[in-house]
Design a protein around this motif. Structure first.
Motif, mmCIF file in Angstrom:
data_model
loop_
_atom_site.group_PDB
_atom_site.id
_atom_site.type_symbol
_atom_site.label_atom_id
_atom_site.label_comp_id
_atom_site.label_asym_id
_atom_site.label_seq_id
_atom_site.Cartn_x
_atom_site.Cartn_y
_atom_site.Cartn_z
ATOM 1 N N SER A 36 68.221 58.228 26.351
ATOM 2 C CA SER A 36 67.347 58.789 25.310
ATOM 3 C C SER A 36 66.126 59.482 25.898
ATOM 4 O O SER A 36 65.694 59.170 27.008
ATOM 5 N N TRP A 40 62.493 59.133 25.529
ATOM 6 C CA TRP A 40 61.767 57.975 24.995
ATOM 7 C C TRP A 40 60.439 57.800 25.724
ATOM 8 O O TRP A 40 60.204 58.346 26.789
ATOM 9 N N HIS A 65 64.087 57.949 21.114
ATOM 10 C CA HIS A 65 63.462 56.712 20.649
ATOM 11 C C HIS A 65 61.981 56.995 20.425
ATOM 12 O O HIS A 65 61.377 57.773 21.174
ATOM 13 N N GLU A 91 66.400 54.388 17.869
ATOM 14 C CA GLU A 91 65.352 53.365 17.836
ATOM 15 C C GLU A 91 64.051 54.007 17.369
ATOM 16 O O GLU A 91 63.662 55.053 17.889
#
Length: 259
Positions: A193, A195, A216, A257
């Motif tokens: 990801s 993130w 995320h 997420e």
């Protein structure tokens, strides 16, 4: 046991039951194939004694980043993926790779080299085995593209080092994705990801080797402590801006997420 190569059947049964219960409620399933695998000495991973054993807790060592260079870790990861995805769920009579309720997979969670873990291979990090593997990659890459090896090794800086780090991720991603297809996985797969609060666009190229690009995003204390609804997004960034920069034209975009 002394290795991480045997799936815990009690845990697997709970997992299969969870999948069945989600299906019953009409909820699709997103599977992270690896989050933080706790390797053991018995896995016979090259570099264990120098790079992993000194930081092992209860005989287990979680070493994100290493998998992009460590062939043994890649081999054992493929073995696990095949065992997990090909085993028939007794509650659905379907293997996870064949279950239409499983809508997507992620190869490895929050495990990028381009921003967070590229520095793992520097001399001062105490990982001599993996540092030597990285140095070989640096020299080959610099020679192939007529770049300064010194600059390619500066993993903490934006610039040419990000070319190599993206390339290492992309090679790993393509190999893992090819293995998943060969064992019969049909659904879209994301790699890792974009993130973290300091995520940057230079991390995106390697992510596009997957079928989806994932992000995320978390709001935490400090400058992000103010409620999203208290901020004017024209003047103040929030964690949704970090998520938004991961969208790539022509690629499905997921946020697996957020909070």
């Amino acid at each position: 046991g002394s290795t991480t190569q045997n799936i815990n059947l009690k845990s697997l049964d709970s997992y299969f039951w969870w999948v069945k219960c989600l299906r019953d409620e009409g909820i699709y399933i997103w599977m992270d194939l690896q989050v933080q695998r706790p390797w053991r000495k018995g896995d016979l991973i090259p570099g264990w004694e120098t790079d992993m054993a000194p930081k092992a807790v209860k005989g287990m060592s979680i070493s994100k980043g290493f998998i992009y260079l460590n062939k043994r870790m890649q081999e054992l990861t493929k073995k696990f993926n095949e065992e997990l995805l090909s085993r028939v769920n007794p509650y659905t009579q379907l293997a996870l790779k064949d279950d239409p309720a499983v809508m997507g997979l992620m190869i490895t969670n929050e495990n990028d080299l381009t921003l967070h873990l590229g520095n793992t291979f520097l001399k001062n990090k105490g990982h001599p085995y993996h540092q030597s593997l990285f140095d070989k990659e640096v020299k080959k890459f610099a020679y192939k593209f007529s770049l300064s090896a010194y600059k390619v090794r500066e993993t903490w800086k934006p610039g040419v080092s990000k070319y190599l780090l993206n390339d290492l991720e992309a090679r790993f991603n393509k190999d893992m994705l090819n293995h998943l297809r060969n064992i019969g996985v049909k659904v879209p797969v994301s790699t890792t990801s974009l993130w973290g609060r300091n995520s940057r666009l230079f991390s995106l190229p390697a992510l596009t080797t997957g079928n989806m690009v994932d992000a995320h995003g978390y709001a935490d204390s400090g400058i992000f402590n103010k409620s999203l609804l208290q901020k004017n997004p024209h003047f103040e960034a929030n964690f949704l801006h970090g998520i938004g920069q991961a969208q790539v034209v022509g690629k499905p975009f997921t946020v697996s997420e957020y909070n």
